[in-house]
Design a protein around this motif. Structure first.
Motif, short mmCIF file in Angstrom:
data_model
loop_
_atom_site.label_atom_id
_atom_site.label_comp_id
_atom_site.label_asym_id
_atom_site.label_seq_id
_atom_site.Cartn_x
_atom_site.Cartn_y
_atom_site.Cartn_z
N ARG A 16 0.83 -1.20 0.00
CA ARG A 16 0.00 0.00 0.00
C ARG A 16 0.87 1.26 0.00
O ARG A 16 1.78 1.38 0.81
N THR A 17 0.56 2.17 -0.92
CA THR A 17 1.28 3.44 -0.99
C THR A 17 0.48 4.51 -0.24
O THR A 17 -0.67 4.28 0.15
N VAL A 18 1.11 5.69 -0.07
CA VAL A 18 0.43 6.78 0.63
C VAL A 18 0.31 7.99 -0.29
O VAL A 18 1.12 8.19 -1.19
N HIS A 19 -0.71 8.77 -0.05
CA HIS A 19 -0.99 9.97 -0.82
C HIS A 19 -1.10 11.14 0.14
O HIS A 19 -1.80 11.04 1.15
N ARG B 232 -8.53 -1.07 -1.23
CA ARG B 232 -8.64 -2.26 -2.06
C ARG B 232 -8.70 -1.89 -3.54
O ARG B 232 -9.10 -0.79 -3.91
N ARG B 233 -8.27 -2.82 -4.38
CA ARG B 233 -8.25 -2.61 -5.83
C ARG B 233 -9.61 -2.99 -6.41
O ARG B 233 -10.18 -4.01 -6.05
#
Length: 168
Positions: free
Chosen positions: A137-140, A152-153
């Protein structure tokens, strides 16, 4: 409105490697071109302008404190690889190092700098992903010191197939 995940950008200038945190990123199209926003105020900008290469490293949520810490100090007086216990890995095409602890690394060449908006246009020349890494999981950045973590995708590839180039 935000365009991409927070990334780490490694550069090499003189005898030193450096890392900066960038939250203003975007993919330009279906070619391997990206843009980041930075300028003279960042220590790494001189390396981007003079050496015309970098690595975009994509950290995951478990690295958030390091990512923020990297953005809160300057490479002018800090060895960020040492301070944040990150491992530089030599690239195959560019001099700046990959960051071993990141989910993915993209070796890039600078193809343009749009001075009026401090936009650095990059072309990817090599890319790597750590398929063994458990956290993906990346962060924004929201822009006020808070972040959103990927969820989730949701797959709609079938609906969009006519618009997606072959091989993507």
């Amino acid at each position: 409105m935000e365009s991409g995940p927070v990334v780490l950008v490694s550069t090499h200038h003189g005898e030193r490697d450096n890392i900066m945190t960038i939250s203003w990123t975007m993919v330009l199209d279906f070619t391997p071109k990206f843009a980041i926003t930075t300028g003279e105020w960042n220590y790494s900008f001189a390396a981007l302008r003079e050496n015309k290469e970098c690595v975009i490293a994509i950290p995951t949520v478990d690295m958030l404190n390091k990512v923020v810490g990297i953005g809160m100090c300057s490479g002018a007086d800090t060895d960020k690889f040492a301070k944040f216990k990150l491992t530089p890995i030599p690239g195959k095409v560019v001099k700046p190092p990959l960051i071993k602890e990141c989910l993915a690394n993209i070796e890039c060449k600078v193809v343009d700098i749009v001075k009026t908006h401090n936009i650095v246009v990059l072309e990817a020349v090599a890319a790597y992903i750590d398929t063994e890494r458990k956290e993906k999981r990346t962060v924004h950045a929201v822009g006020d010191g808070t972040f959103i973590v990927d969820g989730r995708r949701i797959d709609r590839r079938d609906m969009m197939a006519a618009k997606i180039p072959k091989g993507v």
